[in-house]
Design an enzyme around this catalytic site. Structure first.
Site, PDB file in Angstrom:
ATOM      1  N   ARG A  93      40.673  32.446 -21.852  1.00 30.80           N
ATOM      2  CA  ARG A  93      41.542  31.558 -21.088  1.00 30.80           C
ATOM      3  C   ARG A  93      42.648  32.390 -20.441  1.00 30.80           C
ATOM      4  NH1 ARG A  93      41.855  26.565 -18.689  1.00 30.80           N
ATOM      5  NH2 ARG A  93      43.614  25.318 -19.390  1.00 30.80           N
ATOM      6  N   THR A 367      35.935  23.149 -12.428  1.00 32.26           N
ATOM      7  CA  THR A 367      35.400  23.893 -13.565  1.00 32.26           C
ATOM      8  C   THR A 367      33.878  23.914 -13.466  1.00 32.26           C
ATOM      9  OG1 THR A 367      37.295  23.243 -14.920  1.00 32.26           O
ATOM     10  CG2 THR A 367      35.360  23.905 -16.140  1.00 32.26           C
ATOM     11  N   ASP A 409      47.909  23.546 -15.962  1.00 32.26           N
ATOM     12  CA  ASP A 409      47.451  22.938 -17.218  1.00 32.26           C
ATOM     13  C   ASP A 409      48.522  22.984 -18.309  1.00 32.26           C
ATOM     14  OD1 ASP A 409      45.045  21.963 -16.417  1.00 32.26           O
ATOM     15  OD2 ASP A 409      43.816  23.519 -17.325  1.00 32.26           O
ATOM     16  N   SER A 439      40.808  21.395 -21.720  1.00 34.29           N
ATOM     17  CA  SER A 439      39.919  20.353 -22.268  1.00 34.29           C
ATOM     18  C   SER A 439      38.476  20.816 -22.311  1.00 34.29           C
ATOM     19  CB  SER A 439      39.989  19.092 -21.400  1.00 34.29           C
ATOM     20  OG  SER A 439      41.245  18.502 -21.506  1.00 34.29           O
ATOM     21  N   GLY A 459      37.801  18.227 -16.018  1.00 39.86           N
ATOM     22  CA  GLY A 459      39.206  18.090 -16.422  1.00 39.86           C
ATOM     23  C   GLY A 459      39.332  17.305 -17.717  1.00 39.86           C
TER      24      GLY A 459
HETATM   25  N1  GLY Z   1      41.429  23.416 -16.068  1.00 41.74           N
HETATM   26  C1  GLY Z   1      40.602  22.552 -16.769  1.00 41.74           C
HETATM   27  C2  GLY Z   1      40.648  22.735 -18.236  1.00 41.74           C
HETATM   28  O1  GLY Z   1      40.922  23.829 -18.674  1.00 41.74           O
HETATM   29  O2  GLY Z   1      40.432  21.835 -19.002  1.00 41.74           O
END
Ligand code: GLY
Length: 557
Positions: A93, A367, A409, A439, A459
């Site tokens: 991440r 995503t 986020d 998420s 999302g």
């Molecule tokens: N940007 C979407 C997620 O990380 O859930």
């Protein structure tokens, strides 16, 4: 001819005449783009394992689905290695830059400045994707990284035909892309939307991928590419430093585990909320016999479980390297039983009645996801993101790297709702070097007989989509059914039950409304689930790609 037919012809040409065609299928791959699925099989055919294939699919998606993920973004790979049963979760991440501050997107009155965390270089966090690819290849692959990256490099150099999904996402972000000459040069055609099926070539991105192929981690986080990234970001008002790039490392975490009746769940650990929210909702639901419950009550109970699990998301979840998450409590069966007791069969619980922080939080909808399994049970579930379609819209000059807008986020300010309306607070506040809450929910579901690998973009709705698929698995259905299911979703705040066309019958809508649920039709179908399954006793594989997208699921060699 449709995009799918064009690509299907291309893929059949790739596989035509493979000697393996007469052998039993060994691998199932489902991804959001046919060329990414093809890249995975190309690497399997070169002697790669599923982890090498995962490197190839991830890198290919970064090229052929630039709206969803990329080298300028991040993501998660959930792995299972059959020979020793190892299960791990690679967390790549993105991280907040070291110069980030909690209030960096607020004006002097403490109000969120619109779009600052979404558009342009200041919205971009330090990418994790290149580190994740290198980590995956070095620790779990058996081919050189350069081999696994070769299909992506080729797609970037020679180009590929863009489809309708790409165009739709491009249209959504075209005004933003126009603001950045480098982005406009790559993705637009003289400032306008390109035509469907026109060829998108990305030679700079091919060069960046080649540098990673040659030098691994240092090929992106050091040397010329790093210099170009830093210079471009600085010129565009961003706050990245060399220390940010040097410090970035992908990390391995213990996956979140749970059980729902006879299903064993393995899913995403924080910095994603996915696994905890999924297992918590399933724990609440495990106290009911949903298979014997009428449709209205079933949907009411599932909605109430979603409400409670997403509520805890807003209170407790964030980057576990920065905050203490009460994981054991949130996953505890007794805790779930307590939440279950708070559910009334006859009426909806208004979200405002759940105690705790109701302040809104942020999350994007784009995503991508892919799933891979082989006949030995080796598997990868990967969900990758640059957040909004085409991320921040900003490409660093000379690199072809489109940067994420994952800073959105974080909870920029407790109490302010973003476009997607998730709620959160201090646990997910911005801090230097912190990972923002996600998420993304790459997941394995296993019974004695079957192993499923699944996930989806979408999302905040990702977790509820995976939940509905898990419940469908429990009902005895397979991947085709999970990806096709009409979906409904509740995320605590806003207090609405959102549903896709076909998800609720007229009678169900009426009855749920009478129970006090506020119903809202989804503006468009959502998700792009990619799922594969191994039947251990029958030694058979299955794969399915969501019809809402343009992906391809193949069971092959
Ligand atoms: N940007 C979407 C997620 O990380 O859930």
């Amino acid at each position: 001819m449709s995009f799918k037919i064009v690509i299907a012809l291309f893929i059949s040409a790739l596989f035509w005449g493979q000697p393996a065609l007469c052998q039993p299928p060994k691998v199932a791959i489902a991804s959001a783009h046919p060329l990414a699925t093809a890249a995975g099989f190309e690497i399997i055919n070169k002697g790669g394992n599923v982890f090498d294939a995962a490197v190839a699919v991830s890198a290919a998606l970064a090229v052929v689905e630039p709206s969803g993920s990329g080298l300028g973004g991040g993501g998660y790979w959930l792995l299972h290695r059959a020979k020793d049963g190892l299960e791990t979760f690679i967390d790549a991440r993105e991280k907040a830059p070291l110069a980030a501050q909690q209030n960096m997107y607020l004006d002097k009155d403490g109000k969120v400045i619109a779009k600052l965390s979404l558009d342009g270089a200041l919205a971009a966090a330090i990418p994790g994707m290149p580190a994740g690819l290198v980590h995956l290849a070095e620790h779990y692959g058996q081919l050189p990284l350069a081999t696994s990256l070769a299909p992506a490099i080729r797609y970037a150099k020679t180009g590929f035909a863009i489809g309708n999904r790409h165009l739709k996402q491009l249209k959504f972000r075209a005004d933003l892309l126009k603001q950045y000459p480098e982005s406009a040069r790559i993705f637009l055609s003289e400032g306008q939307l390109p035509k469907a099926f026109s060829i998108l070539r990305q030679p700079d991105l091919a060069h960046t991928l080649s540098e990673i192929a040659r030098s691994g981690h240092a090929g992106f986080y050091g040397g010329d590419i790093a210099e170009q990234l830093l210079e471009s970001v600085k010129l565009a008002g961003g706050i990245w430093t060399a220390a940010d790039l040097e410090a970035y490392q992908a990390v391995e975490r213990k996956p979140i585990k749970g059980q729902y009746h006879d299903l064993k769940i393995t899913s995403a650990a924080p910095s994603s909320s996915g696994g905890i929210v999924l297992v918590e909702a399933l724990n609440i639901l495990s106290g009911y016999d949903l298979q014997k419950t009428d449709g209205i009550t079933r949907k009411h109970l599932i909605t109430e479980a979603m409400r409670r699990a997403y509520h805890d998301r807003s209170l407790y979840l964030g980057d576990a390297d920065f905050i203490n998450i009460p994981v054991n409590r949130l996953l505890d069966a007794e805790y779930a039983a307590g939440l279950r007791r708070s559910i009334a069969l006859g009426h909806a619980t208004p979200s405002s009645q759940l105690s705790g922080d109701n302040s809104p939080q942020k999350e994007g909808t784009n995503t991508t996801h892919f799933s891979i399994i082989d006949d030995q049970g080796n598997r990868v579930a990967a969900t990758l993101s640059i957040n909004f379609p085409f991320g921040s819209g900003f490409v660093a000059k000379g690199t072809g790297v489109l940067l994420n807008d994952e800073m959105d986020d974080f909870a920029s300010s407790p109490g302010v709702m973003n476009g997607y309306g998730l709620v959160g607070g201090a646990a997910n506040a911005i801090a230097p070097g912190k990972r923002m809450l996600s998420s993304m929910t790459p997941t394995f579901i296993e019974t004695d007989q079957q192993v499923a690998v699944l996930g989806t973009p979408g999302g905040s709705r990702i977790i509820s989509m995976v939940l509905l698929a898990a419940l469908d698995f429990a009902d005895g259905n397979g991947p085709d059914s999970w990806v096709r299911l009409p979906r409904y979703h509740h995320q605590f705040m806003p207090d609405v039950l959102e549903y896709e066309l076909g998800a609720l019958t007229d009678a169900e809508r009426q009855a749920l409304g009478a129970k006090g649920h506020t119903l809202k039709p989804a503006r468009y179908p959502y998700g792009d689930m990619q799922a594969v399954m191994l039947d251990k006793r029958q030694h058979s594989l299955a794969a399915a790609s969501d019809k809402r997208g343009e992906g391809l699921a193949v069971v092959g060699h």
